[in-house]
Design an enzyme around this catalytic site. Structure first.
Site, mmCIF file in Angstrom:
data_model
loop_
_atom_site.group_PDB
_atom_site.id
_atom_site.type_symbol
_atom_site.label_atom_id
_atom_site.label_comp_id
_atom_site.label_asym_id
_atom_site.label_seq_id
_atom_site.Cartn_x
_atom_site.Cartn_y
_atom_site.Cartn_z
ATOM 1 N N GLY A 85 23.416 31.785 27.700
ATOM 2 C CA GLY A 85 23.936 31.971 29.059
ATOM 3 C C GLY A 85 25.049 30.963 29.328
ATOM 4 N N GLN A 86 25.621 31.067 30.514
ATOM 5 C CA GLN A 86 26.719 30.137 30.859
ATOM 6 C C GLN A 86 26.259 28.684 30.724
ATOM 7 O OE1 GLN A 86 29.584 31.474 34.136
ATOM 8 N NE2 GLN A 86 27.624 32.102 34.971
ATOM 9 N N VAL A 87 25.146 28.363 31.380
ATOM 10 C CA VAL A 87 24.654 26.985 31.360
ATOM 11 C C VAL A 87 24.027 26.665 29.997
ATOM 12 C CG1 VAL A 87 23.000 25.381 32.410
ATOM 13 C CG2 VAL A 87 24.340 26.917 33.858
ATOM 14 N N ASP A 131 17.309 32.068 22.135
ATOM 15 C CA ASP A 131 17.641 33.128 23.083
ATOM 16 C C ASP A 131 16.432 34.058 23.132
ATOM 17 O OD1 ASP A 131 17.776 34.640 20.796
ATOM 18 O OD2 ASP A 131 19.956 34.783 20.786
ATOM 19 N N ASP A 181 11.775 34.852 24.546
ATOM 20 C CA ASP A 181 11.785 35.963 25.493
ATOM 21 C C ASP A 181 10.871 35.644 26.672
ATOM 22 O OD1 ASP A 181 11.699 38.279 26.916
ATOM 23 O OD2 ASP A 181 11.224 39.578 25.201
ATOM 24 N N TYR A 235 15.884 38.366 44.433
ATOM 25 C CA TYR A 235 16.257 37.335 43.456
ATOM 26 C C TYR A 235 15.871 35.949 43.981
ATOM 27 C CZ TYR A 235 19.370 33.977 41.125
ATOM 28 O OH TYR A 235 19.875 32.879 40.478
HETATM 29 P P1 NDP Z 1 23.448 33.555 32.763
HETATM 30 O O1 NDP Z 1 23.206 34.874 33.395
HETATM 31 O O2 NDP Z 1 24.790 33.223 32.223
HETATM 32 O O3 NDP Z 1 22.405 33.305 31.616
HETATM 33 C C1 NDP Z 1 21.066 33.662 31.770
HETATM 34 C C2 NDP Z 1 20.486 33.776 30.401
HETATM 35 O O4 NDP Z 1 19.142 34.235 30.561
HETATM 36 C C3 NDP Z 1 21.228 34.788 29.516
HETATM 37 O O5 NDP Z 1 21.573 34.169 28.308
HETATM 38 C C4 NDP Z 1 20.196 35.876 29.294
HETATM 39 O O6 NDP Z 1 20.169 36.375 27.995
HETATM 40 C C5 NDP Z 1 18.911 35.104 29.502
HETATM 41 N N1 NDP Z 1 17.810 36.034 29.731
HETATM 42 C C6 NDP Z 1 17.757 37.113 30.523
HETATM 43 N N2 NDP Z 1 16.583 37.728 30.378
HETATM 44 C C7 NDP Z 1 15.883 37.011 29.472
HETATM 45 C C8 NDP Z 1 14.602 37.137 28.895
HETATM 46 N N3 NDP Z 1 13.772 38.144 29.180
HETATM 47 N N4 NDP Z 1 14.206 36.224 27.994
HETATM 48 C C9 NDP Z 1 15.026 35.194 27.661
HETATM 49 N N5 NDP Z 1 16.258 35.039 28.150
HETATM 50 C C10 NDP Z 1 16.670 35.938 29.059
HETATM 51 O O7 NDP Z 1 22.990 32.491 33.842
HETATM 52 P P2 NDP Z 1 23.608 31.093 34.236
HETATM 53 O O8 NDP Z 1 23.824 30.286 33.026
HETATM 54 O O9 NDP Z 1 24.720 31.335 35.172
HETATM 55 O O10 NDP Z 1 22.396 30.508 35.091
HETATM 56 C C11 NDP Z 1 21.623 29.408 34.658
HETATM 57 C C12 NDP Z 1 20.650 29.047 35.758
HETATM 58 O O11 NDP Z 1 21.349 28.746 36.961
HETATM 59 C C13 NDP Z 1 19.643 30.151 36.121
HETATM 60 O O12 NDP Z 1 18.406 29.570 36.409
HETATM 61 C C14 NDP Z 1 20.218 30.734 37.395
HETATM 62 O O13 NDP Z 1 19.211 31.309 38.203
HETATM 63 C C15 NDP Z 1 20.830 29.507 38.034
HETATM 64 N N6 NDP Z 1 21.897 29.808 38.960
HETATM 65 C C16 NDP Z 1 22.967 30.582 38.561
HETATM 66 C C17 NDP Z 1 23.981 30.895 39.445
HETATM 67 C C18 NDP Z 1 25.144 31.736 39.040
HETATM 68 O O14 NDP Z 1 26.071 31.907 39.852
HETATM 69 N N7 NDP Z 1 25.187 32.270 37.807
HETATM 70 C C19 NDP Z 1 23.955 30.375 40.827
HETATM 71 C C20 NDP Z 1 22.828 29.534 41.127
HETATM 72 C C21 NDP Z 1 21.840 29.273 40.208
HETATM 73 P P3 NDP Z 1 21.070 37.616 27.541
HETATM 74 O O15 NDP Z 1 22.429 37.043 27.361
HETATM 75 O O16 NDP Z 1 20.420 38.040 26.259
HETATM 76 O O17 NDP Z 1 20.973 38.624 28.631
#
Ligand code: NDP
Length: 297
Positions: free
Chosen positions: A10-12, A30, A40, A129
């Site tokens: 993910g981004q973070v 992942d 997962d 959410y």
């Molecule tokens: P991203 O959407 O970029 O990344 C989320 C990650 O979670 C993805 O890599 C995704 O994998 C993974 N994921 C989804 N479903 C599953 C699963 N079943 N099992 C394992 N992994 C899974 O999120 P951010 O990096 O932006 O967010 C990081 C944190 O910050 C989160 O807790 C979010 O709630 C919080 N946040 C984010 C904001 C935003 O604007 N994005 C704002 C405020 C808080 P895949 O790539 O395979 O789908």
């Protein structure tokens, strides 16, 4: 120190792979299963087994169900990933005596008023959410494990999709853009979140009393409308060309979406800055840096 990272792509999560690496042995997962380890979040049994097998000193969870609108029609899945899975992480962290570092969101708040939300303010989410993320926060807080929850907002990064990149694309396709002007927050770089996480973790080892809930965003505030205008303006200054001529401010009510959005997404970061002696840069500097990287300027 052994660190188990969930959500590495993910981004973070991507930025955490960089910032956590110097702190110890990093096992980054992942949602796929590799060498018998599963990241997962929807498979609670495998998640628990993975943590028991790795026996980390620190669990960092950057994985989440983040589809804000979709969560309205699949709240159970949102709760499974953002609530029940987080409960498992907290239970296992407690059993191991491990730290749990987790991320949460401004969407746990109602969005009323103008004041930046403090950690002590009452959470009252207005969409599925936000409710699911609050369930995760509460599960951690009730578990008795050693934790840090970092609530952030409006995350962007070079990698992945985000608002700024969408605006750049649309500004090349359309002459007029309508962008919401009554939601206010702080765009926050995934790189900043990851760097602060590493600094926080480093300090926690010697000062475990700093555990707790913190708000973490870049400094300053902006509406989505002004953010869009600034992103396009910055990109123009770097020589990018666009067809857009007007960026209209609109109200949230003029842009119906399945999930309601909080209008006031401001987060007060005083506690984090004071407890960890940190400086949080203004949001523009991080966005400009991201744009230069995206645009190769
Ligand atoms: P991203 O959407 O970029 O990344 C989320 C990650 O979670 C993805 O890599 C995704 O994998 C993974 N994921 C989804 N479903 C599953 C699963 N079943 N099992 C394992 N992994 C899974 O999120 P951010 O990096 O932006 O967010 C990081 C944190 O910050 C989160 O807790 C979010 O709630 C919080 N946040 C984010 C904001 C935003 O604007 N994005 C704002 C405020 C808080 P895949 O790539 O395979 O789908």
């Amino acid at each position: 120190m052994k660190i188990l990272l969930f959500g590495k792509n993910g981004q973070v999560g991507w930025e955490l792979q960089r910032s956590l690496a110097p702190l110890g042995e990093l096992i980054a997962l992942d949602r796929t299963t590799v060498d018998g380890l599963s990241g997962d979040l929807s498979d609670l049994g495998s998640l628990r087994a993975t943590i028991r097998q790795v026996r980390p000193d620190v669990i960092v969870n950057a994985a989440a169900y983040n589809a804000v609108d979709k969560a309205e029609s699949e709240p159970d899945l949102a709760n499974l990933l953002n609530g029940q899975a987080i409960q498992i992480l907290a239970e296992e962290a407690l059993t191991l005596g491990a730290w749990l570092i987790h991320y949460s969101t401004d969407y746990v708040f109602s969005g009323q008023g103008q004041a930046p939300w403090r950690e002590t303010d009452t959470a009252a989410p207005i969409n599925s959410y936000g409710m699911s993320k609050l369930a995760g926060d509460r599960a951690i807080q009730a578990s008795g494990c050693k934790y840090v929850i970092l609530r952030t907002s409006w995350v962007y990064s070079v990698r992945g999709q985000n608002f700024a990149k969408t605006m750049l694309r649309l500004a090349k396709e359309r002459e007029t853009l309508n962008v919401i002007a009554d939601q206010i927050g702080a765009p926050t770089g995934a790189d900043l979140i990851a760097d602060v996480t590493a600094l926080v973790l480093h300090r926690l080892i010697d000062q475990p009393e700093l555990a707790g809930l913190y708000h973490l965003t870049a400094s300053g505030e902006v509406s989505w409308h002004d953010y869009a205008r600034d992103v396009i303006g910055f990109a123009k200054a770097f020589g990018e060309e666009f067809v857009v001529s007007t960026v209209n401010p609109i109200d949230t009510s003029a842009y119906p979406a399945p999930a309601r959005r909080p209008l006031n997404s401001r987060l007060n970061t005083q506690k984090l800055r004071d407890n960890f002696s940190l400086h949080l840069p203004d949001w523009q500097s991080g966005v400009i840096r991201m744009l230069r990287e995206v645009l190769n300027k």
